[in-house]
Design a protein around this motif. Structure first.
Motif, PDB file in Angstrom:
ATOM      1  N   VAL A   1       7.672   6.166 -18.232  1.00  0.00           N
ATOM      2  CA  VAL A   1       7.896   4.839 -17.638  1.00  0.00           C
ATOM      3  C   VAL A   1       7.732   3.761 -18.694  1.00  0.00           C
ATOM      4  CG1 VAL A   1       7.018   3.156 -15.980  1.00  0.00           C
ATOM      5  CG2 VAL A   1       7.272   5.549 -15.309  1.00  0.00           C
ATOM      6  N   ILE A   2       6.695   3.871 -19.518  1.00  0.00           N
ATOM      7  CA  ILE A   2       6.465   2.865 -20.555  1.00  0.00           C
ATOM      8  C   ILE A   2       7.648   2.811 -21.518  1.00  0.00           C
ATOM      9  CG2 ILE A   2       5.006   2.251 -22.519  1.00  0.00           C
ATOM     10  CD1 ILE A   2       2.613   3.262 -20.912  1.00  0.00           C
ATOM     11  N   ALA A   3       8.218   3.960 -21.836  1.00  0.00           N
ATOM     12  CA  ALA A   3       9.401   3.971 -22.702  1.00  0.00           C
ATOM     13  C   ALA A   3      10.511   3.107 -22.100  1.00  0.00           C
ATOM     14  CB  ALA A   3       9.892   5.407 -22.891  1.00  0.00           C
ATOM     15  N   GLN A   4      10.712   3.232 -20.801  1.00  0.00           N
ATOM     16  CA  GLN A   4      11.776   2.471 -20.149  1.00  0.00           C
ATOM     17  C   GLN A   4      11.472   0.975 -20.095  1.00  0.00           C
ATOM     18  OE1 GLN A   4      13.630   4.871 -16.658  1.00  0.00           O
ATOM     19  NE2 GLN A   4      11.639   5.840 -17.056  1.00  0.00           N
ATOM     20  N   THR A   5      10.197   0.606 -20.127  1.00  0.00           N
ATOM     21  CA  THR A   5       9.870  -0.827 -20.172  1.00  0.00           C
ATOM     22  C   THR A   5      10.311  -1.452 -21.487  1.00  0.00           C
ATOM     23  OG1 THR A   5       7.635  -0.594 -21.159  1.00  0.00           O
ATOM     24  CG2 THR A   5       7.814  -0.397 -18.749  1.00  0.00           C
ATOM     25  N   LEU A   6      10.522  -0.618 -22.506  1.00  0.00           N
ATOM     26  CA  LEU A   6      10.975  -1.091 -23.816  1.00  0.00           C
ATOM     27  C   LEU A   6      12.456  -0.793 -24.039  1.00  0.00           C
ATOM     28  CD1 LEU A   6       7.880   0.127 -25.841  1.00  0.00           C
ATOM     29  CD2 LEU A   6       8.490  -2.259 -25.380  1.00  0.00           C
ATOM     30  N   ASP A   7      13.152  -0.492 -22.930  1.00  0.00           N
ATOM     31  CA  ASP A   7      14.583  -0.176 -22.965  1.00  0.00           C
ATOM     32  C   ASP A   7      14.871   1.044 -23.837  1.00  0.00           C
ATOM     33  OD1 ASP A   7      15.246  -2.367 -21.305  1.00  0.00           O
ATOM     34  OD2 ASP A   7      15.145  -3.711 -23.031  1.00  0.00           O
ATOM     35  N   LEU A   8      13.968   2.009 -23.812  1.00  0.00           N
ATOM     36  CA  LEU A   8      14.125   3.277 -24.512  1.00  0.00           C
ATOM     37  C   LEU A   8      14.399   4.380 -23.493  1.00  0.00           C
ATOM     38  CD1 LEU A   8      11.078   2.947 -26.943  1.00  0.00           C
ATOM     39  CD2 LEU A   8      13.490   2.467 -27.460  1.00  0.00           C
ATOM     40  N   ASP A   9      14.933   5.483 -23.958  1.00  0.00           N
ATOM     41  CA  ASP A   9      15.181   6.619 -23.077  1.00  0.00           C
ATOM     42  C   ASP A   9      13.848   7.159 -22.545  1.00  0.00           C
ATOM     43  OD1 ASP A   9      17.492   8.711 -22.397  1.00  0.00           O
ATOM     44  OD2 ASP A   9      15.631   9.830 -22.806  1.00  0.00           O
ATOM     45  N   PRO A  10      13.817   7.642 -21.295  1.00  0.00           N
ATOM     46  CA  PRO A  10      12.566   8.186 -20.753  1.00  0.00           C
ATOM     47  C   PRO A  10      11.965   9.294 -21.605  1.00  0.00           C
ATOM     48  CG  PRO A  10      14.179   7.919 -18.997  1.00  0.00           C
ATOM     49  CD  PRO A  10      14.894   7.630 -20.281  1.00  0.00           C
ATOM     50  N   SER A  11      12.802   9.999 -22.368  1.00  0.00           N
ATOM     51  CA  SER A  11      12.317  11.110 -23.190  1.00  0.00           C
ATOM     52  C   SER A  11      11.921  10.673 -24.601  1.00  0.00           C
ATOM     53  CB  SER A  11      13.394  12.195 -23.281  1.00  0.00           C
ATOM     54  OG  SER A  11      14.547  11.703 -23.961  1.00  0.00           O
ATOM     55  N   TYR A  12      11.891   9.385 -24.855  1.00  0.00           N
ATOM     56  CA  TYR A  12      11.677   8.897 -26.221  1.00  0.00           C
ATOM     57  C   TYR A  12      10.386   9.449 -26.840  1.00  0.00           C
ATOM     58  CZ  TYR A  12      11.184   5.869 -30.260  1.00  0.00           C
ATOM     59  OH  TYR A  12      11.044   5.417 -31.553  1.00  0.00           O
ATOM     60  N   PHE A  13       9.326   9.593 -26.054  1.00  0.00           N
ATOM     61  CA  PHE A  13       8.023  10.003 -26.582  1.00  0.00           C
ATOM     62  C   PHE A  13       7.821  11.522 -26.577  1.00  0.00           C
ATOM     63  CE2 PHE A  13       7.006   5.628 -24.991  1.00  0.00           C
ATOM     64  CZ  PHE A  13       6.797   5.064 -26.245  1.00  0.00           C
ATOM     65  N   LYS A  14       8.904  12.282 -26.407  1.00  0.00           N
ATOM     66  CA  LYS A  14       8.768  13.735 -26.313  1.00  0.00           C
ATOM     67  C   LYS A  14       8.090  14.330 -27.544  1.00  0.00           C
ATOM     68  CE  LYS A  14      11.371  18.018 -25.648  1.00  0.00           C
ATOM     69  NZ  LYS A  14      12.718  18.631 -25.441  1.00  0.00           N
ATOM     70  N   ASP A  15       8.511  13.946 -28.742  1.00  0.00           N
ATOM     71  CA  ASP A  15       7.900  14.499 -29.949  1.00  0.00           C
ATOM     72  C   ASP A  15       6.426  14.107 -30.059  1.00  0.00           C
ATOM     73  OD1 ASP A  15      10.282  15.681 -30.634  1.00  0.00           O
ATOM     74  OD2 ASP A  15      10.847  14.152 -32.096  1.00  0.00           O
ATOM     75  N   PHE A  16       6.115  12.903 -29.666  1.00  0.00           N
ATOM     76  CA  PHE A  16       4.731  12.424 -29.683  1.00  0.00           C
ATOM     77  C   PHE A  16       3.842  13.224 -28.737  1.00  0.00           C
ATOM     78  CE2 PHE A  16       1.665   9.514 -27.570  1.00  0.00           C
ATOM     79  CZ  PHE A  16       0.818   9.280 -28.638  1.00  0.00           C
ATOM     80  N   THR A  17       4.374  13.604 -27.582  1.00  0.00           N
ATOM     81  CA  THR A  17       3.575  14.309 -26.580  1.00  0.00           C
ATOM     82  C   THR A  17       3.577  15.822 -26.767  1.00  0.00           C
ATOM     83  OG1 THR A  17       5.422  14.405 -25.012  1.00  0.00           O
ATOM     84  CG2 THR A  17       3.967  12.498 -24.866  1.00  0.00           C
ATOM     85  N   THR A  18       4.429  16.340 -27.641  1.00  0.00           N
ATOM     86  CA  THR A  18       4.467  17.782 -27.907  1.00  0.00           C
ATOM     87  C   THR A  18       3.280  18.171 -28.788  1.00  0.00           C
ATOM     88  OG1 THR A  18       6.880  17.845 -27.723  1.00  0.00           O
ATOM     89  CG2 THR A  18       5.815  19.664 -28.886  1.00  0.00           C
ATOM     90  N   ASP A  19       2.547  19.205 -28.385  1.00  0.00           N
ATOM     91  CA  ASP A  19       1.344  19.641 -29.108  1.00  0.00           C
ATOM     92  C   ASP A  19       0.345  18.500 -29.261  1.00  0.00           C
ATOM     93  OD1 ASP A  19       2.417  22.212 -29.436  1.00  0.00           O
ATOM     94  OD2 ASP A  19       3.468  21.622 -31.261  1.00  0.00           O
ATOM     95  N   ALA A  20       0.228  17.704 -28.210  1.00  0.00           N
ATOM     96  CA  ALA A  20      -0.635  16.520 -28.255  1.00  0.00           C
ATOM     97  C   ALA A  20      -2.107  16.881 -28.123  1.00  0.00           C
ATOM     98  CB  ALA A  20      -0.247  15.551 -27.140  1.00  0.00           C
ATOM     99  N   VAL A  21      -2.940  16.039 -28.719  1.00  0.00           N
ATOM    100  CA  VAL A  21      -4.388  16.140 -28.590  1.00  0.00           C
ATOM    101  C   VAL A  21      -4.852  15.117 -27.551  1.00  0.00           C
ATOM    102  CG1 VAL A  21      -6.574  15.700 -29.782  1.00  0.00           C
ATOM    103  CG2 VAL A  21      -4.763  16.980 -30.939  1.00  0.00           C
ATOM    104  N   ALA A  22      -5.756  15.546 -26.705  1.00  0.00           N
ATOM    105  CA  ALA A  22      -6.333  14.649 -25.703  1.00  0.00           C
ATOM    106  C   ALA A  22      -7.772  15.071 -25.441  1.00  0.00           C
ATOM    107  CB  ALA A  22      -5.524  14.681 -24.409  1.00  0.00           C
ATOM    108  N   THR A  23      -8.561  14.142 -24.932  1.00  0.00           N
ATOM    109  CA  THR A  23      -9.959  14.421 -24.620  1.00  0.00           C
ATOM    110  C   THR A  23     -10.274  13.993 -23.197  1.00  0.00           C
ATOM    111  OG1 THR A  23     -10.644  14.099 -26.930  1.00  0.00           O
ATOM    112  CG2 THR A  23     -12.368  13.979 -25.258  1.00  0.00           C
ATOM    113  N   LEU A  24     -10.851  14.912 -22.446  1.00  0.00           N
ATOM    114  CA  LEU A  24     -11.373  14.625 -21.115  1.00  0.00           C
ATOM    115  C   LEU A  24     -12.856  14.320 -21.294  1.00  0.00           C
ATOM    116  CD1 LEU A  24     -10.418  14.691 -18.116  1.00  0.00           C
ATOM    117  CD2 LEU A  24     -11.395  16.989 -17.997  1.00  0.00           C
ATOM    118  N   ARG A  25     -13.253  13.115 -20.976  1.00  0.00           N
ATOM    119  CA  ARG A  25     -14.626  12.674 -21.230  1.00  0.00           C
ATOM    120  C   ARG A  25     -15.312  12.402 -19.889  1.00  0.00           C
ATOM    121  NH1 ARG A  25     -16.188   7.625 -25.230  1.00  0.00           N
ATOM    122  NH2 ARG A  25     -18.361   8.205 -25.610  1.00  0.00           N
TER     123      ARG A  25
END
Length: 344
Positions: free
Chosen positions: A160-184
């Protein structure tokens, strides 16, 4: 949305539906929030409420254990940000005492021969479990199921955020692939009603380090978001089932400061135990953050040079924990943490 109002609650179900007008409305609402203060709340997502309540119940069981039991899995005993963190381990705001919260850090449960661990990538390694905890198998299953559900929701929010910047919904695919995240998983004991809010905080005023944060609150309030236009702190009342979403420093840099990573804090003067579970989504640690399309004025250069996700997030971690150590050793005057922190 009025200027001085707490982050609005948006119906995210439009993202999953076929109503194009409803989708466009959601995109416009998210864009307005990102431009204003980087905070909004969502309902209508696909994380089951039963799973939300199960993970809350399980972390309450963990924090109710004797201190000596929790200390067996102290986060200080490893270098990849997993395990238990004692009250007072962090300072996130100039002029305050160490934060009045304890935490349990959980992430992708990877082995020590995984490339991320071998190369000491951001917050990457095996989880540290308290194997002697009653019902530990249920605890592991519930928290890891929840962790995966949050990964999926983070990808949806970024679409959704990608679309707020007039980008394709899949724009962040590479960024989210093999992503690191922390559940705190966090527990805030109640502060005395007469405690000095300028010194004692559940967590001091700060901005988050990564790309986006998805926060589930329990029923106890305490979260506040800074409103720069009126110079006041706005309470974010808990809404059952909702997520508070906010952008972090890495995304603000990525957007060339077009979108906001905003100050927030917790002061638990409710007289009750408070629990919350933020999910910090950093992204692929090797991904290069550089100015997003449509985020620079025509003919103007980007404000920041390219930087990896890992470099961006690690520098913020080091500042907050170093400040707490200095405070403990000197018990002297307040320690300056970062340029984003303020004294309320």
């Amino acid at each position: 949305m009025t200027i001085a109002s707490a982050p609005p609650i948006l119906d995210f179900s439009a993202f999953y539906g076929d109503d194009e007008a409803a989708k466009e409305k959601l995109i416009n609402e998210v864009r307005e929030c990102c431009l204003h203060n980087g905070f909004f709340q969502i309902t209508g997502h696909q994380v089951p409420e039963e799973l939300q309540q199960a993970v809350l119940n399980n972390i309450k069981r963990f924090f109710a254990l004797p201190q000596e039991e929790k200390d067996k899995i102290l986060k200080d005993k490893n270098t990849w940000n997993r395990g238990y963190e004692k009250i007072g381990s962090q300072i996130l705001e100039v002029g305050t005492a160490p934060d009045l919260k304890e935490g349990l850090y959980i992430g992708e449960d990877i082995s020590k021969d995984h490339p991320y661990f071998v190369h000491k990538k951001l917050n990457s390694g095996p989880n540290v479990w308290l194997e002697t905890m009653p019902g530990i198998d249920e605890f592991k299953a519930v928290t890891m199921a929840y962790y995966q559900a949050m990964h999926a929701l983070a990808r949806d929010v970024l679409a959704v955020i990608a679309q707020t910047l007039d980008l394709d919904p899949s724009y962040f695919k590479d960024f989210t692939t093999d992503a690191v995240a922390t559940l705190r998983c966090l527990h805030y004991p109640p502060q005395p009603a007469d405690s000095d809010e300028k010194i004692s905080r559940g967590i001091g005023a700060h901005t988050d380090f990564g790309a986006i944060t998805l926060l589930m609150q329990d029923e106890v309030d305490g979260l506040q978001v800074y409103e720069k236009t009126t110079n006041e702190w706005l309470d974010v009342a808990p809404t059952r089932g909702a997520y508070v979403v906010n952008l972090g420093n890495a995304f603000m840099r990525w957007s060339n400061d077009r979108y906001i990573s905003n100050l927030h804090r917790v002061i638990n003067k409710s007289g009750k135990e408070r629990y919350s579970i933020p999910f910090f989504f950093s992204g692929n640690p090797d991904y290069i953050i550089e100015c997003l399309p449509n985020c620079r004025e025509q003919g103007q250069p980007a404000k920041y040079p390219p930087i990896t996700v890992e470099e961006a997030v690690k520098s913020s971690y080091q500042q907050s924990y170093a400040a707490a150590e200095v405070f403990k050793k000197t018990t002297a005057a307040p320690v300056a943490v970062s340029s984003t922190a303020i004294v309320a």
